[in-house]
Design a protein around this motif. Structure first.
Motif, PDB file in Angstrom:
ATOM      1  N   SER A   1       0.819  -1.208   0.000  1.00 37.86           N
ATOM      2  CA  SER A   1       0.000   0.000   0.000  1.00 37.86           C
ATOM      3  C   SER A   1       0.855   1.261   0.000  1.00 37.86           C
ATOM      4  O   SER A   1       0.373   2.332  -0.340  1.00 37.86           O
ATOM      5  N   ASP A   2       2.125   1.149   0.383  1.00 39.32           N
ATOM      6  CA  ASP A   2       2.997   2.327   0.391  1.00 39.32           C
ATOM      7  C   ASP A   2       3.087   2.967  -0.987  1.00 39.32           C
ATOM      8  O   ASP A   2       3.245   4.168  -1.111  1.00 39.32           O
ATOM      9  N   GLU A   3       3.022   2.141  -2.024  1.00 36.89           N
ATOM     10  CA  GLU A   3       3.149   2.717  -3.359  1.00 36.89           C
ATOM     11  C   GLU A   3       1.824   2.799  -4.082  1.00 36.89           C
ATOM     12  O   GLU A   3       1.643   3.596  -4.982  1.00 36.89           O
ATOM     13  N   SER A   4       0.862   1.981  -3.689  1.00 36.87           N
ATOM     14  CA  SER A   4      -0.336   1.878  -4.503  1.00 36.87           C
ATOM     15  C   SER A   4      -1.335   2.990  -4.238  1.00 36.87           C
ATOM     16  O   SER A   4      -2.119   3.339  -5.109  1.00 36.87           O
ATOM     17  N   GLY A   5      -1.318   3.578  -3.034  1.00 41.39           N
ATOM     18  CA  GLY A   5      -2.271   4.624  -2.730  1.00 41.39           C
ATOM     19  C   GLY A   5      -3.690   4.075  -2.719  1.00 41.39           C
ATOM     20  O   GLY A   5      -3.913   2.901  -2.455  1.00 41.39           O
ATOM     21  N   PRO A   6      -4.663   4.914  -3.040  1.00 46.08           N
ATOM     22  CA  PRO A   6      -6.041   4.437  -3.068  1.00 46.08           C
ATOM     23  C   PRO A   6      -6.210   3.343  -4.109  1.00 46.08           C
ATOM     24  O   PRO A   6      -5.562   3.366  -5.154  1.00 46.08           O
ATOM     25  N   PRO A   7      -7.080   2.368  -3.858  1.00 48.45           N
ATOM     26  CA  PRO A   7      -7.260   1.293  -4.829  1.00 48.45           C
ATOM     27  C   PRO A   7      -7.826   1.821  -6.138  1.00 48.45           C
ATOM     28  O   PRO A   7      -8.557   2.811  -6.171  1.00 48.45           O
ATOM     29  N   HIS A   8      -7.461   1.148  -7.236  1.00 51.25           N
ATOM     30  CA  HIS A   8      -7.968   1.553  -8.547  1.00 51.25           C
ATOM     31  C   HIS A   8      -9.458   1.282  -8.634  1.00 51.25           C
ATOM     32  O   HIS A   8      -9.917   0.182  -8.345  1.00 51.25           O
ATOM     33  N   LEU A   9     -10.202   2.284  -9.036  1.00 49.71           N
ATOM     34  CA  LEU A   9     -11.629   2.110  -9.231  1.00 49.71           C
ATOM     35  C   LEU A   9     -11.963   1.939 -10.706  1.00 49.71           C
ATOM     36  O   LEU A   9     -13.102   1.669 -11.060  1.00 49.71           O
ATOM     37  N   ASP A  10     -10.975   2.132 -11.583  1.00 43.83           N
ATOM     38  CA  ASP A  10     -11.215   1.990 -13.017  1.00 43.83           C
ATOM     39  C   ASP A  10     -11.314   0.523 -13.393  1.00 43.83           C
ATOM     40  O   ASP A  10     -10.613  -0.331 -12.848  1.00 43.83           O
ATOM     41  N   GLU A  11     -12.156   0.261 -14.366  1.00 43.57           N
ATOM     42  CA  GLU A  11     -12.292  -1.119 -14.832  1.00 43.57           C
ATOM     43  C   GLU A  11     -11.175  -1.493 -15.800  1.00 43.57           C
ATOM     44  O   GLU A  11     -11.004  -2.651 -16.147  1.00 43.57           O
ATOM     45  N   ASP A  12     -10.381  -0.524 -16.210  1.00 42.92           N
ATOM     46  CA  ASP A  12      -9.364  -0.753 -17.224  1.00 42.92           C
ATOM     47  C   ASP A  12      -8.231   0.241 -16.996  1.00 42.92           C
ATOM     48  O   ASP A  12      -8.442   1.339 -16.478  1.00 42.92           O
ATOM     49  N   TYR A  13      -7.014  -0.133 -17.366  1.00 45.17           N
ATOM     50  CA  TYR A  13      -5.885   0.783 -17.218  1.00 45.17           C
ATOM     51  C   TYR A  13      -4.758   0.337 -18.141  1.00 45.17           C
ATOM     52  O   TYR A  13      -4.598  -0.832 -18.463  1.00 45.17           O
ATOM     53  N   LEU A  14      -3.969   1.323 -18.554  1.00 45.42           N
ATOM     54  CA  LEU A  14      -2.823   1.100 -19.432  1.00 45.42           C
ATOM     55  C   LEU A  14      -1.643   0.579 -18.621  1.00 45.42           C
ATOM     56  O   LEU A  14      -1.461   0.944 -17.464  1.00 45.42           O
ATOM     57  N   ILE A  15      -0.826  -0.256 -19.239  1.00 46.82           N
ATOM     58  CA  ILE A  15       0.366  -0.790 -18.590  1.00 46.82           C
ATOM     59  C   ILE A  15       1.586   0.025 -19.008  1.00 46.82           C
ATOM     60  O   ILE A  15       1.866   0.169 -20.205  1.00 46.82           O
ATOM     61  N   LEU A  16       2.300   0.552 -18.030  1.00 48.68           N
ATOM     62  CA  LEU A  16       3.612   1.163 -18.255  1.00 48.68           C
ATOM     63  C   LEU A  16       4.640   0.276 -17.563  1.00 48.68           C
ATOM     64  O   LEU A  16       4.439  -0.131 -16.419  1.00 48.68           O
ATOM     65  N   SER A  17       5.744   0.002 -18.234  1.00 46.33           N
ATOM     66  CA  SER A  17       6.709  -0.921 -17.640  1.00 46.33           C
ATOM     67  C   SER A  17       8.091  -0.713 -18.231  1.00 46.33           C
ATOM     68  O   SER A  17       8.238  -0.418 -19.421  1.00 46.33           O
ATOM     69  N   THR A  18       9.105  -0.892 -17.390  1.00 45.40           N
ATOM     70  CA  THR A  18      10.450  -1.017 -17.938  1.00 45.40           C
ATOM     71  C   THR A  18      10.525  -2.321 -18.733  1.00 45.40           C
ATOM     72  O   THR A  18       9.744  -3.252 -18.494  1.00 45.40           O
ATOM     73  N   ILE A  19      11.461  -2.401 -19.644  1.00 43.38           N
ATOM     74  CA  ILE A  19      11.596  -3.616 -20.454  1.00 43.38           C
ATOM     75  C   ILE A  19      11.998  -4.787 -19.568  1.00 43.38           C
ATOM     76  O   ILE A  19      11.529  -5.917 -19.755  1.00 43.38           O
ATOM     77  N   HIS A  20      12.850  -4.539 -18.586  1.00 46.71           N
ATOM     78  CA  HIS A  20      13.256  -5.624 -17.689  1.00 46.71           C
ATOM     79  C   HIS A  20      12.054  -6.223 -16.965  1.00 46.71           C
ATOM     80  O   HIS A  20      11.937  -7.437 -16.821  1.00 46.71           O
ATOM     81  N   SER A  21      11.131  -5.373 -16.518  1.00 41.76           N
ATOM     82  CA  SER A  21       9.953  -5.868 -15.810  1.00 41.76           C
ATOM     83  C   SER A  21       8.960  -6.532 -16.749  1.00 41.76           C
ATOM     84  O   SER A  21       8.118  -7.306 -16.305  1.00 41.76           O
ATOM     85  N   ALA A  22       9.052  -6.228 -18.036  1.00 39.76           N
ATOM     86  CA  ALA A  22       8.092  -6.769 -18.998  1.00 39.76           C
ATOM     87  C   ALA A  22       8.477  -8.155 -19.503  1.00 39.76           C
ATOM     88  O   ALA A  22       7.662  -8.823 -20.146  1.00 39.76           O
ATOM     89  N   LYS A  23       9.676  -8.597 -19.215  1.00 45.45           N
ATOM     90  CA  LYS A  23      10.115  -9.902 -19.719  1.00 45.45           C
ATOM     91  C   LYS A  23       9.172 -10.999 -19.225  1.00 45.45           C
ATOM     92  O   LYS A  23       8.803 -11.047 -18.068  1.00 45.45           O
ATOM     93  N   GLY A  24       8.774 -11.870 -20.146  1.00 44.44           N
ATOM     94  CA  GLY A  24       7.846 -12.937 -19.813  1.00 44.44           C
ATOM     95  C   GLY A  24       6.390 -12.556 -20.003  1.00 44.44           C
ATOM     96  O   GLY A  24       5.508 -13.402 -19.880  1.00 44.44           O
ATOM     97  N   GLN A  25       6.121 -11.267 -20.304  1.00 45.20           N
ATOM     98  CA  GLN A  25       4.752 -10.795 -20.493  1.00 45.20           C
ATOM     99  C   GLN A  25       4.462 -10.626 -21.983  1.00 45.20           C
ATOM    100  O   GLN A  25       5.356 -10.681 -22.824  1.00 45.20           O
ATOM    101  N   GLU A  26       3.186 -10.392 -22.303  1.00 47.22           N
ATOM    102  CA  GLU A  26       2.798 -10.142 -23.691  1.00 47.22           C
ATOM    103  C   GLU A  26       1.548  -9.286 -23.706  1.00 47.22           C
ATOM    104  O   GLU A  26       0.725  -9.339 -22.796  1.00 47.22           O
ATOM    105  N   TRP A  27       1.419  -8.461 -24.756  1.00 45.69           N
ATOM    106  CA  TRP A  27       0.251  -7.597 -24.935  1.00 45.69           C
ATOM    107  C   TRP A  27      -0.094  -7.536 -26.415  1.00 45.69           C
ATOM    108  O   TRP A  27       0.767  -7.745 -27.283  1.00 45.69           O
ATOM    109  N   SER A  28      -1.339  -7.225 -26.708  1.00 43.78           N
ATOM    110  CA  SER A  28      -1.765  -7.133 -28.107  1.00 43.78           C
ATOM    111  C   SER A  28      -1.050  -5.995 -28.824  1.00 43.78           C
ATOM    112  O   SER A  28      -0.663  -6.120 -29.984  1.00 43.78           O
ATOM    113  N   ALA A  29      -0.907  -4.857 -28.141  1.00 45.33           N
ATOM    114  CA  ALA A  29      -0.235  -3.699 -28.737  1.00 45.33           C
ATOM    115  C   ALA A  29       0.858  -3.208 -27.803  1.00 45.33           C
ATOM    116  O   ALA A  29       0.619  -3.030 -26.609  1.00 45.33           O
TER     117      ALA A  29
END
Length: 691
Positions: free
Chosen positions: A551-579
């Motif tokens: 919770s130290d970094e997350s702040g209030p919980p997300h109320l949105d049903e959808d959100y964009l992903i921002l990530s360093t390339i190192h953190s993105a390894k092993g992941q995949e997205w349509s765009a």
């Protein structure tokens, strides 16, 4: 549902060859999106079906999540092959886990044979850094008149020496040249640090590998463990360091029963001492050489994206050759998007993200990747201005949060009263106890034959007595016979609940403004505790594989049903997205200026771009700002620079992309008169001011 005659019938020929391989050493070069996890799980299932004891299969991964996924897929295949009913459980893999977690279990099991105290505790990175800082201070190095490395830097240097199996002089010359003048002092510091860990019966993260490797220098123990695990399988082998490679060769000196899976083109963690040469030279470690099987069929991306990715990595001078292909044909090519500057880049990305959303692509199916965290600053401002929700991967880790560290310190101190780092932190939680009194307490406990009695007899300051007695009572309860061992003693996780009851008023006092949010983290801690059989196992597993965020970094919980992903390339390894959109694909950012000091560093930057590109399933855009602002870099000063497309995409490779832009400023109207040349020479006037 009846079992299939062949549970592996969905595998392609290359995957099947890897699954059906015998017991000779095997290297599977698994290209991005090639079904690596399924292939490795199928090989494990095949071994079990052929009679291998699942209790004696050693499966080494780099995350607990990967180990769980491997077990899940293996179980599903075995369910199918054995014709088990839904209520029946497939054979389990008790020795599937990370290198560090498996090392901790083996060290605990053989502690008496190798001279370790069976009560040793494991320090997380934060505690190890604090201990390094205390030793640094005790040796007087903190008072050096010239700049001595800070405790975090000292621990990083020590860690690289251990994991890279490299001498201190070499590590300093290659990675910390500004510290080279302190070599003798650093050696003295590291000797004292090791001695202090041993005195406190503590191992740090790196010790789990180092002690495991040292244990295997005993020929009898090495043979015993090699025979105990006839088959050893390793995931993500390109991410291993030299120490991990040495452990594997000690376990399986002839390679018999050893399978490693990985992709040299995705080796991007040299900053953690990962050594790409491990996978490049694996086959030559054994005689006869290991079999090398490439998996080239991609199940993720379209062929145009793969064509561009193949072309980028093909320029690498040394690699395991492979060409990714897919049956997913598409007309749309990846894009190289030229824009004027970083603000124009942010505007283009935000526009494109919203356009894709309107076309039916959820924000969660889109990702923006970048080389380093600060590259997304302008984009984050633009997204916030437009109220486009986003989640950025990175930030404060679970074990770095103060309230989590407080509770775990109490448990660690109860588990190992010789841990001065844990004891110091806990003592300071008591109002009225300062650093001097805390050190006085720990000195008394160190000198006592019965540390708990010294704790009970300690005289705190008058204003701390009431709170102090509550802590003494808690520690006595946690150290009582039956506390902590798990189901047999009936005290776990009840002792964690006791710690949290004691800590609750301190949490309110220390974190009054957001105490309810932090309490949610402690509730998560309790949920994690119920999954472990004992206090010792809980502390070990949590240290080695903690949750990502708090919770130290997350702040209030997300109320949105959808959100964009921002990530360093190192953190993105092993992941995949349509765009996928990749920011700042220009020289100076990719490769980064600081990563151009050697050919090896530049090649890792090439692999980093390759990893980013191969995260995309259908759409890929590489952003090229023509001008960007560079702040506080000695080479450039504080000014604008002009960017050029990264050297990793020369013209023949760029031809595989669709070019978009550059966005030029609007041309003047045809009827507008041409601007007259300046009537004064401002440069001359500025020079004249100093006459």
């Amino acid at each position: 549902m009846a079992a299939l005659a062949d549970p592996f019938e969905t595998l392609n020929p290359e995957q099947r060859a890897a699954v059906e391989h015998g017991s000779a050493p095997l290297l599977v070069i698994a290209g991005a999106g090639s079904g690596k996890t399924l292939t490795l799980a199928a090989r494990v299932a095949r071994l079990v079906l052929q009679g291998a004891d699942p209790q004696r299969l050693l499966l080494l991964t780099f995350s607990r999540r990967a180990a769980h996924e491997m077990q899940r897929r293996t179980g599903r295949l075995l369910h199918q092959a054995l014709g088990l009913r839904a209520t029946q459980q497939a054979p389990q893999l008790p020795w599937a886990g990370t290198f560090h977690a498996i090392g901790a279990r083996l060290l605990r099991e053989h502690a008496a044979q190798i001279g370790l105290a069976d009560t040793f505790t494991i320090a997380d990175r934060g505690d190890a850094e604090d201990l390094m800082g205390l030793v640094r201070q005790d040796l007087g190095l903190a008072a050096a008149k010239s700049r001595f490395p800070l405790k975090g830097t000292c621990l990083a240097i020590y860690s690289r020496c251990v994991n890279a199996q490299a001498p201190l002089a070499q590590v300093l010359a290659e990675h910390y040249p500004w510290c080279a003048g302190w070599e003798a002092e650093l050696k003295r510091l590291f000797r004292a640090y090791v001695a202090e860990k041993q005195r406190q019966h503590t191992l740090d993260y790196d010790d789990l590998l180092l002690a495991w490797d040292q244990m295997l220098t005993d020929a009898a123990l090495a043979q015993q463990l090699g025979e105990r695990f006839p088959f050893v399988l390793v995931d993500e082998y390109q991410d291993t360091n030299r120490l991990q490679s040495a452990i594997l060769r000690a376990l399986k000196p002839a390679g018999h029963g050893l399978t490693v899976v990985g992709d040299d083109a995705q080796s991007i963690y040299s900053f953690r001492a990962a050594e790409v040469r491990n996978i490049l030279e694996f086959a030559q470690h054994f005689g006869p050489t290991a079999r090398v099987l490439p998996l080239e069929r991609n199940y993720r991306s379209t062929q145009p994206i793969l064509d561009a990715s193949n072309a980028v990595i093909a320029l690498s001078p040394e690699r395991h050759a492979k060409t990714l292909w897919t049956e997913r044909a598409a007309a749309q090519r990846p894009q190289i998007v030229s824009v004027l500057d970083e603000m124009a880049q942010a505007t283009w990305v935000a526009d494109n993200v919203l356009a894709q959303r309107e076309a039916g692509l959820k924000l969660k199916q889109q990702a923006v990747l970048f080389r380093t965290s600060h590259h997304s600053a302008a984009l984050e401002l633009e997204l916030t201005r437009r109220r486009i929700p986003f989640v950025k991967f990175g930030g404060l880790k679970f074990l770095e949060a103060a309230h989590i560290k407080d509770v775990l310190a109490v448990l660690r101190w109860a588990e190992n009263p010789k841990s001065r780092i844990a004891g110091f932190r806990v003592a300071l939680l008591v109002p009225g106890i300062g650093p001097a009194n805390a050190r006085r307490l720990l000195d008394a406990m160190d000198a006592a034959a019965r540390p708990l009695q010294a704790l009970a007899e300690f005289e705190p300051p008058a204003n701390a007595r009431a709170d102090w007695q509550a802590l003494v009572g808690l520690m006595q309860a946690l150290r009582a016979p039956g506390a902590g061992p798990g189901p047999a003693g009936g005290a776990w996780p009840a002792d964690l609940e006791a710690v949290q009851r004691w800590y609750a008023p301190h949490l309110q006092r220390l974190h009054e403004e957001d105490a309810p949010v932090r309490l949610a983290d402690l509730e998560q801690l309790t949920r994690l505790a119920t999954a472990q059989p004992s206090r010792e196992r809980f502390l070990t597993e949590l240290t080695l594989d903690p949750p990502e965020a708090t919770s130290d970094e997350s702040g209030p919980p997300h109320l949105d049903e959808d959100y964009l992903i921002l990530s360093t390339i190192h953190s993105a390894k092993g992941q995949e997205w349509s765009a996928v959109t990749v920011l700042n694909v220009v020289d100076g950012c990719m490769p980064a200026d600081l990563a151009t000091g050697s050919a090896a560093a530049i090649e890792e930057e090439r692999r980093l771009l390759y990893v980013a590109m191969t995260r995309a399933k259908q759409q890929l855009a590489l952003m090229v700002p023509q001008r960007f602002h560079v702040t506080q870099q000695p080479k450039y000063g504080d000014r604008h620079l002009y960017g050029s497309l990264t050297r990793f995409i020369p013209p023949p490779v760029a031809a595989l992309f669709e070019r978009v832009g550059p966005a030029a400023p609007p041309a003047p109207a045809a009827c507008a008169p041409a601007a007259a040349p300046p009537r004064i020479d401002i440069g001359e006037r500025l020079r004249a001011a100093w006459d």
